[in-house]
Design a protein around this motif. Structure first.
Motif, PDB file in Angstrom:
ATOM      1  N   MET A  69      47.494  49.245  49.242  1.00 29.85           N
ATOM      2  CA  MET A  69      46.429  48.425  48.672  1.00 29.85           C
ATOM      3  C   MET A  69      46.510  47.011  49.245  1.00 29.85           C
ATOM      4  O   MET A  69      47.594  46.457  49.391  1.00 29.85           O
ATOM      5  CB  MET A  69      46.564  48.375  47.137  1.00 29.85           C
ATOM      6  N   THR A  70      45.359  46.436  49.580  1.00 29.40           N
ATOM      7  CA  THR A  70      45.363  45.081  50.112  1.00 29.40           C
ATOM      8  C   THR A  70      45.685  44.077  49.014  1.00 29.40           C
ATOM      9  O   THR A  70      45.688  44.400  47.814  1.00 29.40           O
ATOM     10  CB  THR A  70      43.987  44.726  50.721  1.00 29.40           C
ATOM     11  N   LEU A  71      45.967  42.862  49.444  1.00 31.66           N
ATOM     12  CA  LEU A  71      46.209  41.786  48.497  1.00 31.66           C
ATOM     13  C   LEU A  71      45.040  41.697  47.529  1.00 31.66           C
ATOM     14  O   LEU A  71      43.877  41.791  47.922  1.00 31.66           O
ATOM     15  CB  LEU A  71      46.374  40.482  49.268  1.00 31.66           C
ATOM     16  N   HIS A  72      45.337  41.506  46.223  1.00 29.74           N
ATOM     17  CA  HIS A  72      44.275  41.388  45.240  1.00 29.74           C
ATOM     18  C   HIS A  72      44.742  40.570  44.043  1.00 29.74           C
ATOM     19  O   HIS A  72      45.933  40.276  43.892  1.00 29.74           O
ATOM     20  CB  HIS A  72      43.771  42.763  44.791  1.00 29.74           C
ATOM     21  N   TRP A  73      43.779  40.207  43.190  1.00 31.61           N
ATOM     22  CA  TRP A  73      44.046  39.386  42.012  1.00 31.61           C
ATOM     23  C   TRP A  73      43.517  40.104  40.782  1.00 31.61           C
ATOM     24  O   TRP A  73      42.436  40.705  40.818  1.00 31.61           O
ATOM     25  CB  TRP A  73      43.354  38.032  42.164  1.00 31.61           C
ATOM     26  N   THR A  74      44.311  40.058  39.703  1.00 32.93           N
ATOM     27  CA  THR A  74      43.862  40.641  38.439  1.00 32.93           C
ATOM     28  C   THR A  74      43.888  39.573  37.355  1.00 32.93           C
ATOM     29  O   THR A  74      44.796  38.735  37.310  1.00 32.93           O
ATOM     30  CB  THR A  74      44.754  41.820  38.005  1.00 32.93           C
ATOM     31  N   ALA A  75      42.886  39.592  36.488  1.00 34.93           N
ATOM     32  CA  ALA A  75      42.782  38.622  35.403  1.00 34.93           C
ATOM     33  C   ALA A  75      43.593  39.083  34.199  1.00 34.93           C
ATOM     34  O   ALA A  75      43.627  40.267  33.873  1.00 34.93           O
ATOM     35  CB  ALA A  75      41.325  38.429  35.002  1.00 34.93           C
ATOM     36  N   ALA A  76      44.266  38.125  33.546  1.00 34.48           N
ATOM     37  CA  ALA A  76      44.992  38.411  32.312  1.00 34.48           C
ATOM     38  C   ALA A  76      44.283  37.804  31.105  1.00 34.48           C
ATOM     39  O   ALA A  76      44.302  38.379  30.020  1.00 34.48           O
ATOM     40  CB  ALA A  76      46.423  37.867  32.393  1.00 34.48           C
ATOM     41  N   ALA A  77      43.672  36.631  31.289  1.00 32.37           N
ATOM     42  CA  ALA A  77      42.955  35.963  30.199  1.00 32.37           C
ATOM     43  C   ALA A  77      42.027  34.917  30.787  1.00 32.37           C
ATOM     44  O   ALA A  77      42.291  34.350  31.853  1.00 32.37           O
ATOM     45  CB  ALA A  77      43.939  35.310  29.224  1.00 32.37           C
ATOM     46  N   ILE A  78      40.938  34.660  30.080  1.00 31.02           N
ATOM     47  CA  ILE A  78      39.990  33.618  30.458  1.00 31.02           C
ATOM     48  C   ILE A  78      39.701  32.786  29.217  1.00 31.02           C
ATOM     49  O   ILE A  78      39.441  33.332  28.140  1.00 31.02           O
ATOM     50  CB  ILE A  78      38.687  34.212  31.032  1.00 31.02           C
ATOM     51  N   ASP A  79      39.785  31.471  29.360  1.00 25.94           N
ATOM     52  CA  ASP A  79      39.541  30.547  28.249  1.00 25.94           C
ATOM     53  C   ASP A  79      38.578  29.489  28.750  1.00 25.94           C
ATOM     54  O   ASP A  79      38.964  28.589  29.507  1.00 25.94           O
ATOM     55  CB  ASP A  79      40.868  29.924  27.804  1.00 25.94           C
ATOM     56  N   GLY A  80      37.302  29.592  28.336  1.00 27.69           N
ATOM     57  CA  GLY A  80      36.275  28.773  28.951  1.00 27.69           C
ATOM     58  C   GLY A  80      36.101  29.252  30.378  1.00 27.69           C
ATOM     59  O   GLY A  80      35.899  30.437  30.630  1.00 27.69           O
TER      60      GLY A  80
ATOM     61  N   ARG B  99      41.263  30.342  34.040  1.00 26.48           N
ATOM     62  CA  ARG B  99      41.694  31.718  34.218  1.00 26.48           C
ATOM     63  C   ARG B  99      43.207  31.816  34.377  1.00 26.48           C
ATOM     64  O   ARG B  99      43.817  31.013  35.067  1.00 26.48           O
ATOM     65  CB  ARG B  99      41.047  32.310  35.488  1.00 26.48           C
ATOM     66  N   ALA B 100      43.793  32.817  33.749  1.00 25.96           N
ATOM     67  CA  ALA B 100      45.183  33.192  34.002  1.00 25.96           C
ATOM     68  C   ALA B 100      45.166  34.591  34.587  1.00 25.96           C
ATOM     69  O   ALA B 100      44.430  35.461  34.118  1.00 25.96           O
ATOM     70  CB  ALA B 100      46.006  33.166  32.721  1.00 25.96           C
ATOM     71  N   GLY B 101      45.960  34.816  35.617  1.00 27.29           N
ATOM     72  CA  GLY B 101      45.968  36.125  36.248  1.00 27.29           C
ATOM     73  C   GLY B 101      47.209  36.330  37.084  1.00 27.29           C
ATOM     74  O   GLY B 101      48.199  35.598  36.958  1.00 27.29           O
ATOM     75  N   THR B 102      47.142  37.309  37.971  1.00 24.85           N
ATOM     76  CA  THR B 102      48.265  37.632  38.852  1.00 24.85           C
ATOM     77  C   THR B 102      47.738  37.954  40.234  1.00 24.85           C
ATOM     78  O   THR B 102      46.812  38.755  40.383  1.00 24.85           O
ATOM     79  CB  THR B 102      49.062  38.832  38.316  1.00 24.85           C
ATOM     80  N   LEU B 103      48.331  37.304  41.235  1.00 22.89           N
ATOM     81  CA  LEU B 103      48.036  37.608  42.634  1.00 22.89           C
ATOM     82  C   LEU B 103      49.065  38.622  43.106  1.00 22.89           C
ATOM     83  O   LEU B 103      50.277  38.375  43.029  1.00 22.89           O
ATOM     84  CB  LEU B 103      48.104  36.331  43.471  1.00 22.89           C
ATOM     85  N   HIS B 104      48.595  39.769  43.590  1.00 19.73           N
ATOM     86  CA  HIS B 104      49.473  40.860  44.026  1.00 19.73           C
ATOM     87  C   HIS B 104      49.554  40.849  45.554  1.00 19.73           C
ATOM     88  O   HIS B 104      48.543  41.021  46.241  1.00 19.73           O
ATOM     89  CB  HIS B 104      48.931  42.198  43.536  1.00 19.73           C
ATOM     90  N   THR B 105      50.761  40.645  46.100  1.00 17.12           N
ATOM     91  CA  THR B 105      50.946  40.515  47.542  1.00 17.12           C
ATOM     92  C   THR B 105      52.052  41.437  48.038  1.00 17.12           C
ATOM     93  O   THR B 105      52.791  42.035  47.244  1.00 17.12           O
ATOM     94  CB  THR B 105      51.318  39.068  47.920  1.00 17.12           C
ATOM     95  N   ALA B 106      52.189  41.497  49.344  1.00 16.88           N
ATOM     96  CA  ALA B 106      53.234  42.322  49.961  1.00 16.88           C
ATOM     97  C   ALA B 106      54.628  41.850  49.586  1.00 16.88           C
ATOM     98  O   ALA B 106      55.584  42.633  49.613  1.00 16.88           O
ATOM     99  CB  ALA B 106      53.071  42.314  51.475  1.00 16.88           C
ATOM    100  N   HIS B 107      54.777  40.578  49.248  1.00 17.29           N
ATOM    101  CA  HIS B 107      56.091  40.031  48.928  1.00 17.29           C
ATOM    102  C   HIS B 107      56.221  39.636  47.466  1.00 17.29           C
ATOM    103  O   HIS B 107      57.004  38.751  47.123  1.00 17.29           O
ATOM    104  CB  HIS B 107      56.397  38.838  49.842  1.00 17.29           C
ATOM    105  N   GLY B 108      55.475  40.309  46.613  1.00 14.28           N
ATOM    106  CA  GLY B 108      55.652  40.100  45.188  1.00 14.28           C
ATOM    107  C   GLY B 108      54.405  39.593  44.480  1.00 14.28           C
ATOM    108  O   GLY B 108      53.385  39.278  45.098  1.00 14.28           O
TER     109      GLY B 108
ATOM    110  N   VAL C   9      43.849  41.954  60.920  1.00  9.85           N
ATOM    111  CA  VAL C   9      44.386  43.314  60.860  1.00  9.85           C
ATOM    112  C   VAL C   9      44.799  43.607  59.423  1.00  9.85           C
ATOM    113  O   VAL C   9      45.756  43.029  58.905  1.00  9.85           O
ATOM    114  CB  VAL C   9      45.589  43.482  61.802  1.00  9.85           C
ATOM    115  N   ALA C  10      44.066  44.486  58.760  1.00 10.17           N
ATOM    116  CA  ALA C  10      44.359  44.816  57.364  1.00 10.17           C
ATOM    117  C   ALA C  10      45.657  45.605  57.269  1.00 10.17           C
ATOM    118  O   ALA C  10      45.934  46.484  58.094  1.00 10.17           O
ATOM    119  CB  ALA C  10      43.210  45.622  56.770  1.00 10.17           C
ATOM    120  N   ARG C  11      46.472  45.273  56.291  1.00  5.11           N
ATOM    121  CA  ARG C  11      47.677  46.031  55.982  1.00  5.11           C
ATOM    122  C   ARG C  11      48.031  45.787  54.525  1.00  5.11           C
ATOM    123  O   ARG C  11      47.612  44.792  53.943  1.00  5.11           O
ATOM    124  CB  ARG C  11      48.841  45.676  56.907  1.00  5.11           C
ATOM    125  N   PRO C  12      48.801  46.702  53.915  1.00  6.51           N
ATOM    126  CA  PRO C  12      49.054  46.626  52.477  1.00  6.51           C
ATOM    127  C   PRO C  12      49.643  45.284  52.046  1.00  6.51           C
ATOM    128  O   PRO C  12      50.585  44.781  52.672  1.00  6.51           O
ATOM    129  CB  PRO C  12      50.045  47.775  52.238  1.00  6.51           C
TER     130      PRO C  12
END
Length: 369
Positions: free
Chosen positions: A1-12, A15-24, A176-179
């Protein structure tokens, strides 16, 4: 899966979330210390990690000149080379090249420039910038763009932005796309709302793993920067990370998180640390000031970094007066830790649904009456 971001909470809009990368994974909002030449100045990688920093920056322009991206690749990539095991974002080099003024020549294909180190001639195009960032092993690669200077007329800003959009398409084709890796587009358009909207439309039509807002914090002032964010950020895809490049002071960061920004970088905390300026929970301090000479209090009682935990303001003042290198090291350590504390506090507040109250309290402490 490519790098992506997921939301955990939104206030106004915050935004709080998590960036998912190859190195954590990287919790957001996040402040990324700037390691232009493969190091956070005056810090070891272990010291940077101890501040809570999860992601750092490297720079295409500086690393391509020395030690060269090809050498770093042969030695295992920038993560290994710099002893940084977490994610790395690499600036494309566009800002540095554009700041060279008389040492560079811009054309539709790219930029030819002279090294600020030895005057040697080099060429950067979107394709070459992406290639260098690939050799470095960046988790987040940035499109090659022209950072529009300020002030600029609307005509100048439009021409510059549209060139950057053409380069963005070429950067996308070259990537070049990679996970776990991703490419961010950069919104330009100076302080002109219609140009910013045009830039967002062009970038989202191309499609990127994240979106950066560039061309701010270049002299326009905080009010104009926030006004530009007010019209730009809501146009960006809600499911992608948003990165405000080169920003800023703690007040800038709080205001930008309020407007929906997730990622930040700036040289302010490290540069300030080297010049005796500290950011604290009670405002800024200049450790060169004579009033600190007999002050046995810690720099910031609410901070657990080594500068605050083990030393007094008097000792830090002494180090700078004697020009001992430990002074910049300790104050840089503290400033990075403070910036991590600010973004961590904002994240917790968003998760608790208390962002505005906490942000207002932090802002009041930055400028005590």
């Amino acid at each position: 899966m490519t790098l992506h971001w997921t939301a955990a909470a939104i206030d106004g809009a915050a935004r709080a979330g998590t960036l998912h990368t190859a190195h954590g994974e990287v919790p957001t909002p996040v402040f990324m210390p700037v390691g232009t030449a493969g190091t956070i100045k005056a810090m070891t990688a272990d010291a940077v990690r101890s501040t809570g920093a999860r992601m750092i920056l490297g720079n295409t322009y500086h690393l391509m000149l020395r030690p060269t991206a090809e050498r770093i690749a042969r030695l295992g990539g920038l993560h290994k080379f710099a002893d940084w095991h977490g994610p790395i974002l690499t600036d494309s080099g566009g800002f540095q090249v554009m700041s060279l003024a008389g040492l560079r020549k811009l054309d539709a294909d790219g930029v030819t420039f002279q090294s600020h180190i030895d005057g040697s001639k080099h060429r950067l195009t979107p394709e070459r910038s992406i290639e260098i960032q690939h050799l470095l092993g960046a988790d987040v690669t940035m499109c090659f763009d022209e950072c529009t200077p300020f002030p600029a007329t609307e005509e100048q800003a439009a021409e510059s932005m549209r060139l950057s959009m053409r380069w963005a398409a070429r950067s996308r084709d070259a990537f070049v796309a990679r996970p776990g890796h991703g490419l961010f587009g950069i919104v330009q358009g100076s302080t002109f709302a219609e140009l910013r909207a045009e830039s967002v439309a062009a970038l989202t039509a191309i499609g990127f793993e994240g979106y950066a807002i560039g061309g701010l914090a270049v002299g326009e002032g905080q009010e104009a920067m926030f006004a530009t964010l007010d019209v730009t950020t809501p146009l960006l895809p809600a499911d992608r990370p948003r990165y405000l490049m080169g920003v800023g002071t703690p007040a800038d960061i709080i205001g930008a998180v309020r407007r929906g920004i997730d990622m930040f970088d700036c040289v302010i905390p490290t540069r300030s640390g080297r010049t005796a300026r500290a950011y604290t929970s009670a405002g800024q301090l200049n450790l060169r000031n004579a009033r600190h000479a007999d002050d046995g209090a810690p720099l910031d009682a609410s901070c657990a970094c080594p500068a605050c935990r083990n030393h007094s303001r008097a000792y830090l003042h002494h180090l700078f007066k004697c020009e001992e290198m430990l002074g910049p090291m300790l104050l840089t350590w503290h400033n990075i830790a403070y910036y991590q504390q600010v973004t961590g506090t904002l994240r917790a507040a968003i998760l608790d649904g208390r962002f505005e109250a906490v942000a207002t309290r932090l802002e009041a402490a930055l400028d005590p009456a």
